[in-house]
Scaffold this motif. Structure first.
Motif, short mmCIF file in Angstrom:
data_model
loop_
_atom_site.label_atom_id
_atom_site.label_comp_id
_atom_site.label_asym_id
_atom_site.label_seq_id
_atom_site.Cartn_x
_atom_site.Cartn_y
_atom_site.Cartn_z
N UNK A 1 26.43 -26.05 6.14
CA UNK A 1 27.21 -26.89 7.19
C UNK A 1 28.54 -26.24 7.43
N UNK A 2 28.78 -26.18 8.62
CA UNK A 2 30.24 -25.71 8.87
C UNK A 2 30.97 -26.92 9.22
N UNK A 3 32.36 -26.85 9.13
CA UNK A 3 33.24 -27.54 9.52
C UNK A 3 33.42 -28.11 10.88
N UNK A 4 33.09 -26.87 11.79
CA UNK A 4 33.34 -27.19 13.05
C UNK A 4 32.37 -28.36 13.79
N UNK A 5 31.50 -28.34 13.16
CA UNK A 5 30.48 -29.55 13.68
C UNK A 5 30.79 -31.13 13.17
N UNK A 6 32.10 -31.20 12.55
CA UNK A 6 32.61 -32.54 12.17
C UNK A 6 33.31 -33.16 13.50
N UNK A 7 33.11 -34.47 13.49
CA UNK A 7 33.61 -35.08 14.60
C UNK A 7 35.06 -35.44 14.42
N UNK A 8 35.79 -35.20 15.62
CA UNK A 8 37.21 -35.37 15.48
C UNK A 8 37.83 -36.43 16.61
N UNK A 9 38.52 -37.39 16.10
CA UNK A 9 38.91 -38.28 17.15
C UNK A 9 40.59 -38.73 16.95
N UNK A 10 40.98 -39.14 17.84
CA UNK A 10 42.55 -39.39 18.05
C UNK A 10 42.73 -40.93 18.20
N UNK A 11 43.50 -41.64 17.30
CA UNK A 11 43.82 -42.88 17.51
C UNK A 11 45.01 -43.46 16.94
N UNK A 59 50.50 -42.01 16.28
CA UNK A 59 49.25 -41.32 16.66
C UNK A 59 48.64 -40.32 15.78
N UNK A 60 47.29 -40.27 15.22
CA UNK A 60 46.97 -39.46 14.23
C UNK A 60 45.64 -38.86 14.85
N UNK A 61 45.24 -37.63 14.48
CA UNK A 61 44.03 -37.05 14.54
C UNK A 61 43.13 -37.17 13.12
N UNK A 62 42.04 -37.54 13.25
CA UNK A 62 41.15 -37.72 12.17
C UNK A 62 39.89 -37.22 12.34
N UNK A 63 39.21 -36.69 11.35
CA UNK A 63 37.65 -35.81 10.93
C UNK A 63 36.90 -36.36 10.28
N UNK A 64 35.66 -36.54 10.57
CA UNK A 64 34.93 -36.95 9.78
C UNK A 64 34.47 -36.08 8.44
N UNK A 65 34.28 -36.74 7.48
CA UNK A 65 33.97 -36.13 6.17
C UNK A 65 32.71 -36.96 5.37
N UNK A 66 32.47 -36.41 4.18
CA UNK A 66 31.53 -36.88 3.39
C UNK A 66 32.01 -38.47 3.08
#
Length: 88
Positions: A1-11, A59-66
């Protein structure tokens, strides 16, 4: 699994009262399936903030993780813009 497939959101950070956890509101525009009207939807995510550096209004950038706990599945990537320190 690569990190590039994880969702990234800003909020927007709405709460930082928990230890190493912030609540981030993410706003998105979706089209209604029947009527075609554009609707604003908001979702709240509990986000892991290891250094407790984010404050309310940032305002932050978040990434999906385990899964980190029962409700935390996102982590803080970066603080895009700090909240104004001037009083309202």
């Amino acid at each position: 699994m690569t990190r590039s497939r994880r969702k990234i959101r800003m909020g927007l950070v709405t709460s930082n009262k928990m230890t190493k956890t912030i609540v981030v509101r993410v706003r998105q525009l979706v089209t209604h399936t029947t009527y075609g009207r554009v609707i604003r939807q908001t979702s709240a995510f509990k986000v892991h903030d290891e250094t407790n550096s984010a404050r309310i209004g940032d305002w932050v950038k978040i990434m999906e993780t385990r899964p980190l706990s029962k409700e935390k599945r996102w982590r803080l990537v970066e603080i895009v813009r700090r909240a104004s320190s001037a009083p309202p």
